[in-house]
Design an enzyme around this catalytic site. Structure first.
Site, PDB file in Angstrom:
ATOM      1  N   HIS A  84      -9.154   0.804  -0.302  1.00 35.85           N
ATOM      2  CA  HIS A  84      -9.773   2.115  -0.585  1.00 35.85           C
ATOM      3  C   HIS A  84     -10.309   2.287  -2.001  1.00 35.85           C
ATOM      4  O   HIS A  84      -9.843   3.133  -2.765  1.00 35.85           O
ATOM      5  CB  HIS A  84      -8.820   3.254  -0.248  1.00 35.85           C
ATOM      6  N   ASP A  97       0.808  -1.221   0.000  1.00 35.29           N
ATOM      7  CA  ASP A  97       0.000   0.000   0.000  1.00 35.29           C
ATOM      8  C   ASP A  97       0.842   1.272   0.000  1.00 35.29           C
ATOM      9  O   ASP A  97       1.869   1.366   0.668  1.00 35.29           O
ATOM     10  CB  ASP A  97      -0.921   0.049   1.218  1.00 35.29           C
ATOM     11  N   ASP A 123      -7.734   4.032   6.297  1.00 35.11           N
ATOM     12  CA  ASP A 123      -6.542   4.585   5.633  1.00 35.11           C
ATOM     13  C   ASP A 123      -5.998   5.754   6.440  1.00 35.11           C
ATOM     14  O   ASP A 123      -5.527   6.759   5.874  1.00 35.11           O
ATOM     15  CB  ASP A 123      -6.832   4.992   4.185  1.00 35.11           C
TER      16      ASP A 123
END
Ligand SMILES: [Zn+2]
Lengths: 325, 428
Positions: B230, B150, B303
């Site tokens: 996301h 990520d 996030d």
């Protein structure tokens, strides 16, 4: 008028006409033996340039000096923006020095907006070009040039560009000049057409107040002014178009194409011109091309903008201020 | 450990009941339970949920302790009602070895505010070239089951395929940050009407959607689990919906900010709105809410991306991407999903606790609120409305897009295995 000049979209029709009319008055100063007004005496203006642009900086500097302002040139090129502290730190240094206005050129879209709206400084902010966003004084000087050429120097006073058909050709995607011009020309009542290969038009352009075409030849006969935008050769390597020659064939302005334009129509370019690719020497050097006038008009426009943002309400030229504040 | 009686709590938003905690376990759920020998918490009709689980948190330790540490991040998590967070691997050094993931896991244990489940990098140094030691991270004390690069996309199709195949051996899942790198060069915000006007580099929806499409096909081909981080566009929703209808083992998350905010806010050039993936359009926001409601999107993940003040107090181009989210997530979900009637509180429990725990194999979390289950619980005052005040955040960073905004709901109590980490809105 707003306190700062960040975007051409911030100007109402009346604001814009006032600036153009004031610039006509300023232009008369250039015809005097002493090309100077006392208007901004005692005021300090900083030209804060994070990006190289000798032409724009000199134009602002000339305007500031003709208005008797104290001028500081601050070139921050090469200073790191990776941490982003440079803009804020620089701004606060200038604030501490009691600067009245900051003319800022920055490679990042929105930097002048942040400078004006983040509470970092109190000074008036004038955007001298930010990233691919806006360059409002360029749009104003272009409109000024059009009004003079298409309507007339005196006949144009008080008037906008209602009904004039303006075509902008080239790299709209990366052009702050195109964005500013579309906004301002629309406000002034002109009909704007953008012409470019689809790769050089932004996604989302359909909401702009203008027409869009991929075909230059069919647009030319309907144009009162054709403005050629700068096309950087690097765009070719990024596959925005196949070759320089192909670009030139489809979107370059040469003598044959110029002949398709109405007799009165003018050719404009924000400079510096890339002769050969976007415009041929024949066109660039013709008397229909306004590039040199645009440069001269730039000083008048910048004088008008600085005067109106900093000078207050008194007339600039007819009754110059005699006392200092 | 002593007994706690939570009196009159609406369990998953249902009728008020009493919940008795004894030690680390829920002893009894019913009405009129005796508070004898127990500390009594008057819930007064507040909503009781299983402790929240965040599958996507950036704790920044090791390496960027000026932004956040495991301690400050887990305190922020407890404040937001979380009992488990999955810590992303993009630290310095990168969490791509057993040593680093064990360190992060152990710090979480020591501080005791929240279980910290490290996520391991898919590739060495997040560089996308060579698989990290996925098996070693799984076998470490941290027991890593989720792997993600990520911050970067595993964009090489072969590397992605191998990672998906490899983690099957121990039931792992690859969590993909879906961003086609070439299509997002110079990207600063969502590509569309607003970016065209502002002259900011565009991040096209197709850069996300094309990677998701590829990855669900890869997951199908090799028979593995893929999780989409996301997810932010209406088109991504359509692809995930299609993949699920085909029986492909894909799960997806949406962040609170993508459920609430749009790219119109970027007109302020305020870097607090700069985030990756970028804020999208109203149409995308509505599609994401619908998809979360109908289960196409499985979970909400924060996030949570803390950044120090100086990384945001600058021009847009220079600013860091990301926003903090742990302490406001539940409020945003209440505003966008519960108060709009799209989801009830049982649905919130499912999307913010049960499902994320299942995807991440966090056994002991996301369990029913019933006798014999671990006492990981969160009490929410859903009637509360108030302004977001970042000055009071437990997170070390303040980069919230909600400063001064009114949001509903407030977490008042959090219990981690029967131990209170948050009492009356104050950390213990
Ligand atoms: Zn990400």
């Amino acid at each position: 008028m707003q306190r700062h000049l960040i975007s051409a979209a911030d100007l109402t029709r009346d604001d814009a006409v006032l600036i153009l009319d004031t610039a006509e008055e300023m232009a008369r100063v250039a015809d005097r033996p002493i090309k100077k007004l006392p208007t901004l005496r005692g005021r300090t203006i900083v030209n804060l340039f994070f990006e190289d642009s000798t032409r724009t900086r000199i134009s602002f500097e000339a305007a500031e000096k003709r208005l008797s302002a104290d001028v500081i040139n601050f070139t921050a090129k090469g200073s790191s923006v990776s941490k982003g502290e440079s803009l804020k730190d620089t701004a606060q240094t200038l604030e501490a020095m009691g600067v009245d206005a900051v003319v800022i050129r920055h490679g990042a879209s929105g930097a002048p907006y942040r400078l004006a709206n983040s509470g970092w400084i109190d000074a008036v902010v004038v955007n001298a070009g930010d990233g691919t966003h806006q360059h409002p004084t360029q749009a104003l000087l272009d409109a000024f040039t059009m009004r003079r050429r298409l309507i007339g120097r005196d006949a144009g006073l008080g008037r906008d560009l209602e009904g004039k058909r303006i075509t902008l050709v080239g790299d709209v995607l990366h052009s702050r000049v195109a964005r500013s011009n579309v906004d301002l020309l629309h406000t002034l009542g002109a009909e704007v057409t953008l012409v470019a290969p689809p790769t050089l038009l932004p996604v989302g352009i359909e909401t702009w107040p203008c027409e869009v075409s991929y075909d230059l030849d069919s647009t030319l006969p309907k144009s009162d002014a054709v403005m050629m935008l700068r096309v950087q050769r690097e765009r070719m390597n990024a596959a925005f178009f196949p070759t320089e020659r192909e670009y030139s064939r489809r979107y370059g302005l040469d003598g044959d194409r110029m002949a398709r334009m109405p007799e009165h129509a003018i050719v404009m370019h924000p400079g510096p011109m890339v002769r050969g690719m976007e415009i041929t020497a024949e066109v660039a050097d013709s008397d229909r091309c306004t590039v040199v006038e645009q440069v001269a008009n730039g000083v008048s426009i910048r004088m008008a903008v600085l005067y109106l943002l900093l000078g207050g309400n008194e007339p600039a030229v007819t009754h110059p201020r005699t006392e200092e504040k | 450990m002593s007994k706690i009686l939570i009196r009159g709590a609406k369990v998953l938003g249902g009728e008020p009941q009493d919940v008795l905690i004894d030690g680390g376990t829920i002893a009894e759920v019913g009405s009129g339970l005796s508070g004898e020998g127990a500390e009594v918490v008057e819930a007064d009709g507040k909503v009781l949920l299983p402790g929240l689980v965040d599958l996507h948190t950036h704790l920044r330790e090791p390496g960027r302790e000026d932004s956040e540490t495991v301690l400050t991040g887990t305190r922020a998590a407890a404040s937001g009602g979380y009992t488990t967070v999955f810590a992303m691997a993009n630290t310095f050094p990168v969490a791509d070895t057993a040593g680093v993931v064990e360190q992060v896991w152990r710090l979480g244990k020591e501080h005791g505010y929240c279980d910290v489940q490290p996520i391991g990098a898919v590739t060495v140094g997040l560089e996308g070239r060579k698989l990290a030691e996925l098996g070693a991270m799984h076998e470490s004390a941290a027991g890593v089951t989720v792997f993600s690069d990520d911050g970067k996309c595993v964009h090489d199709a072969v590397i992605m395929r191998r990672a998906l195949e490899y983690v099957k051996a121990f039931g792992g899942v690859v969590a993909q940050h879906a961003q086609e790198p070439r299509l997002t060069e110079g990207a600063e915000m969502n590509e569309g009407i607003v970016s065209a006007e502002l002259g900011l580099g565009g991040w096209p929806a197709v850069a996300e959607e094309s990677i998701i499409a590829r990855d669900v096909l890869l997951a199908d081909h090799v028979g593995s689990r893929v999780h989409i981080c996301h997810l932010s566009t209406a088109g991504s929703v359509e692809i995930v919906r299609w993949a699920k209808s085909r029986g492909i083992a894909v799960t997806a998350e949406v962040t609170p900010h993508h459920l609430l905010l749009t790219d119109e806010l970027v007109r302020t050039y305020n870097p607090v709105y700069k985030v990756n993936p970028p804020l999208r359009t109203e149409r995308d926001v509505m599609a994401l809410r619908e998809a979360l409601a109908d289960g196409t999107i499985d979970i909400v993940a924060t996030d949570h991306a803390p950044h120090p003040h100086e990384d945001k107090d600058c021009e847009w181009a220079a600013a860091a991407m990301g926003m903090v989210g742990l302490e406001t997530a539940l409020s945003v979900v209440q505003e966008t999903m519960v108060d709009t009637g799209l989801l009830d509180w049982a649905g919130v429990a499912d999307r913010m606790s049960v499902k994320p725990a299942q995807i991440g194999r966090a056994t002991g979390h996301g369990r029913p609120v019933s006798a014999g289950e671990p006492a990981n619980l969160t009490l929410v005052d859903s009637a509360y409305r108030g302004l977001v005040e970042p000055a009071g955040f437990a997170s070390r960073s303040r980069n919230t897009p909600y400063e001064g905004r009114e949001l509903p709901g407030r977490v008042t109590h959090t219990w981690l295995r029967g131990k209170a980490t948050l009492v009356d809105g104050k950390l213990t």
